[in-house]
Write an enzyme that holds these catalytic residues in place. Structure first.
Site, mmCIF file in Angstrom:
data_model
loop_
_atom_site.group_PDB
_atom_site.id
_atom_site.type_symbol
_atom_site.label_atom_id
_atom_site.label_comp_id
_atom_site.label_asym_id
_atom_site.label_seq_id
_atom_site.Cartn_x
_atom_site.Cartn_y
_atom_site.Cartn_z
ATOM 1 N N CYS A 133 0.919 -0.832 -0.212
ATOM 2 C CA CYS A 133 0.256 -0.205 -0.008
ATOM 3 C C CYS A 133 0.761 1.403 0.132
ATOM 4 O O CYS A 133 1.730 1.663 1.339
ATOM 5 C CB CYS A 133 -1.168 -0.083 0.899
ATOM 6 S SG CYS A 133 -2.063 1.694 1.289
ATOM 7 N N CYS A 136 -0.138 4.364 2.137
ATOM 8 C CA CYS A 136 -0.475 3.933 3.470
ATOM 9 C C CYS A 136 1.681 4.326 4.176
ATOM 10 O O CYS A 136 2.101 4.823 4.754
ATOM 11 C CB CYS A 136 -0.209 2.921 4.097
ATOM 12 S SG CYS A 136 -2.141 2.959 4.297
#
Length: 174
Positions: A133, A136
């Site tokens: 991700c 993130c």
């Protein structure tokens, strides 16, 4: 596999570099036990690598605490939810959808899953790297840098995640 040496010895000969990196970054790490074991254990959990989970859980139980193990599990669970959501949201077709609110409970993050804020963010960064991700990864990296952690500290988290993922892959290929 019972301990770190067993893991190292399970890495096949065709993955010599992985074995060397496992030795230097995991067995002979200069990081403190909470960061090292938190990231390694979280990576194994994110990968669902049963052999590595067992080894790192035993190491964490011996070197840190049972509460720490539960905190890492909580962090993996909530960060997996976040990682999937943000990867999904970022792949949507327009700006309005790409900025949509999450609208899911993430209460465990309020108290950092029982960890100190920096350790929680560090383990969250590691899980986000394993789960791929980028949203993130950027968010947790920036938070760590903004809170005084060095670029090397942030880079080492990615190195730990990389070594655990590569170790798991090499052992499974053997």
């Amino acid at each position: 596999m019972v301990n770190l040496d067993d893991v190292k010895n399970s890495i096949p000969e065709f993955a010599k570099d992985i074995k060397l990196n496992f030795s230097s970054l995991i067995i002979n790490s200069e990081e403190d036990d909470e960061l090292l074991l938190g990231c390694a254990y979280a990576s194994a959990l994110a990968l669902d690598s049963q052999g590595l989970i067992s080894v790192f859980e035993n190491e964490a139980r011996a070197r840190v605490s049972d509460d720490f193990i539960q905190a890492v599990k909580s962090t993996v669970a909530i960060m997996t939810l976040n990682n999937i959501w943000y990867k999904y949201r970022d792949s949507l077709p327009n700006g309005e959808m790409k900025t949509a609110a999450q609208r899911m409970r993430v209460n465990i993050m309020r108290d950092h899953a029982g960890l100190n804020k920096i350790l929680f963010e560090s383990i969250s960064l590691c899980i986000s790297a394993v789960n791929g991700c980028t949203f993130c990864v950027k968010a947790h990296s920036n938070l760590l840098l903004d809170n005084g952690k060095s670029k090397d500290y942030v880079l080492n988290i990615g190195r730990i995640a990389s070594v655990i993922v590569a170790t798991d892959k090499a052992i499974k290929m053997n």
